[in-house]
Every structure is written in C-alpha cells, then in structure tokens.
Scaffold this active site. Structure first.
Site, PDB file in Angstrom:
ATOM      1  CB  ALA A   1      42.035  44.083  40.579  1.00 50.02           C
ATOM      2  CG  ASP A   2      47.504  40.543  38.761  1.00 55.75           C
ATOM      3  OD1 ASP A   2      48.277  41.498  38.919  1.00 55.75           O
ATOM      4  OD2 ASP A   2      47.745  39.608  37.974  1.00 55.75           O
ATOM      5  CB  THR A   3      44.595  42.344  34.379  1.00 55.08           C
ATOM      6  OG1 THR A   3      43.603  43.019  35.162  1.00 55.08           O
ATOM      7  CG2 THR A   3      43.998  41.964  33.044  1.00 55.08           C
TER       8      THR A   3
END
Length: 199
Positions: free
Chosen positions: A79-81
């Site tokens: 995941a990445d934010t």
C-alpha cells in the site's frame, strides 16, 4: 479457502488495521527509494509505489525461495499513501522543519489523502489494486502542540506528517470525509475486496 497473508509494510497503523480485520499475517518490508519514483497525479503515484514495493518484496522472496510453499495461496498486500495539500503531493517529511511547515499548513485548513492497496497472489501472479481518497478538516492546531508532536518524531514516518490517530492531533480533527482507515493507510473495504479478487 485457506491462504497466508504477507503485509509488505512497516507501518504500525497498517498492521493494526489488518489485525482488526481479523487476519493473521507476517511482515516483509520493501526497501525501495520512494523518492526516485515520480508521477504528476497522486492516484497514479500511490499505485506505482505499491507496485514497486510488491516487485521488490517478490524478487526478495524468489531469491530466498520464500514463495509460501505448499498448496496454500500466499497474498502479498502492499500500500502507499500520500497527502495532497493545495494541489501539491506530500510524502513523508524529510526534516523536522518540513514536518512543521506541513502541520502548520493543516491548522485551520484541510488536506486530501489518497491511499492505494495492491494485493498480489504470489503463486499465480494475479494482481488486483485500487485507491481511495479522503478529506480531513482541522481546527487550529496550537504551535506548542505542533512542536511537541515533531519533537516526538513519529510524524516524520508518515505521509504528509499527518497522523489522525495520534492523541495529540485527534482533538484538532474537525471532520473526516471518507474513512479514517484510508487516512491511516489501509482502507478496509477496498483491502477486503481485493483479497477476494486476487485469490
């Protein structure tokens, strides 16, 4: 169907969310240079970064033959934010000064959060990914609170220096449009959907 999960993230918030969802998992981190990957659109950036993290972990698994042996499927979740503030993409602050500038900007204002999730079936190579967004509105955050937060150091490890769940910050969050788990780095509903699609 029984399957193993690997969470490809060192984030404490993501660990907590995945555990809250009722999953058991192991952790592997992707030591990639995130700043070397650039995209103009935040939605594209978070997807490309999640893919780069997955690629790095899978190549490490292959080189050490950790392919989740046996008949069980192994799902890798990456995941990445990023935070978007006044149209500018913000990743992890590179210094305490930058963290100050970031948080001071949110005070009495708002920030957008874009988060991606990618689930890779390590055995079949099948990948399913997507992204979610949320808006966070803040009350005025006193300088003293910002100073204490930065001295503590945690904000340097999160996108845009933004930690809603932090006890020093949570009283100053006016509203979240979207889900809090998106802001924390792992949107539950999207993650659940992608896990089932990748199997």
């Amino acid at each position: 169907m029984s399957f193993q999960i690997i969470l490809g993230s060192a984030s404490m918030a993501r660990r907590q969310i995945l555990a809250d969802m009722g999953y058991e998992f192991t952790i592997m981190t992707a030591d990639i240079d995130e700043k070397s990957i650039r995209m103009d659109k935040p939605e594209e950036l978070v997807m490309v970064l999640a893919e780069a993290k997955a690629d790095a972990i899978i190549s490490r698994m292959q080189s050490s033959e950790l392919d989740g042996g046996g008949d069980q499927a192994t799902l890798l979740i990456t995941a990445d934010t990023v935070v978007v503030y006044e149209g500018i993409i913000r990743e992890k602050p590179s210094s305490k000064e930058e963290a100050w500038e970031f948080i001071k900007g949110y005070s009495g204002g708002q920030a957008g959060v874009i988060g991606s999730v990618l689930v890779t079936n390590v055995k079949t190579g099948k990948r399913r990914g997507g992204w979610c967004s949320a808006e966070v509105y803040f009350h005025v955050i006193p300088d003293e609170i910002i100073g204490n937060l930065i001295e503590e150091g945690t904000t340097l490890n999160v996108a845009g220096g933004l930690m809603l769940e932090h006890p020093m910050i949570s009283p100053f969050v006016e509203a979240v449009i979207g889900t809090t788990d998106t802001v924390m780095g792992l949107p539950k509903e999207l993650t659940e959907k992608l896990i089932h699609e990748a199997l």
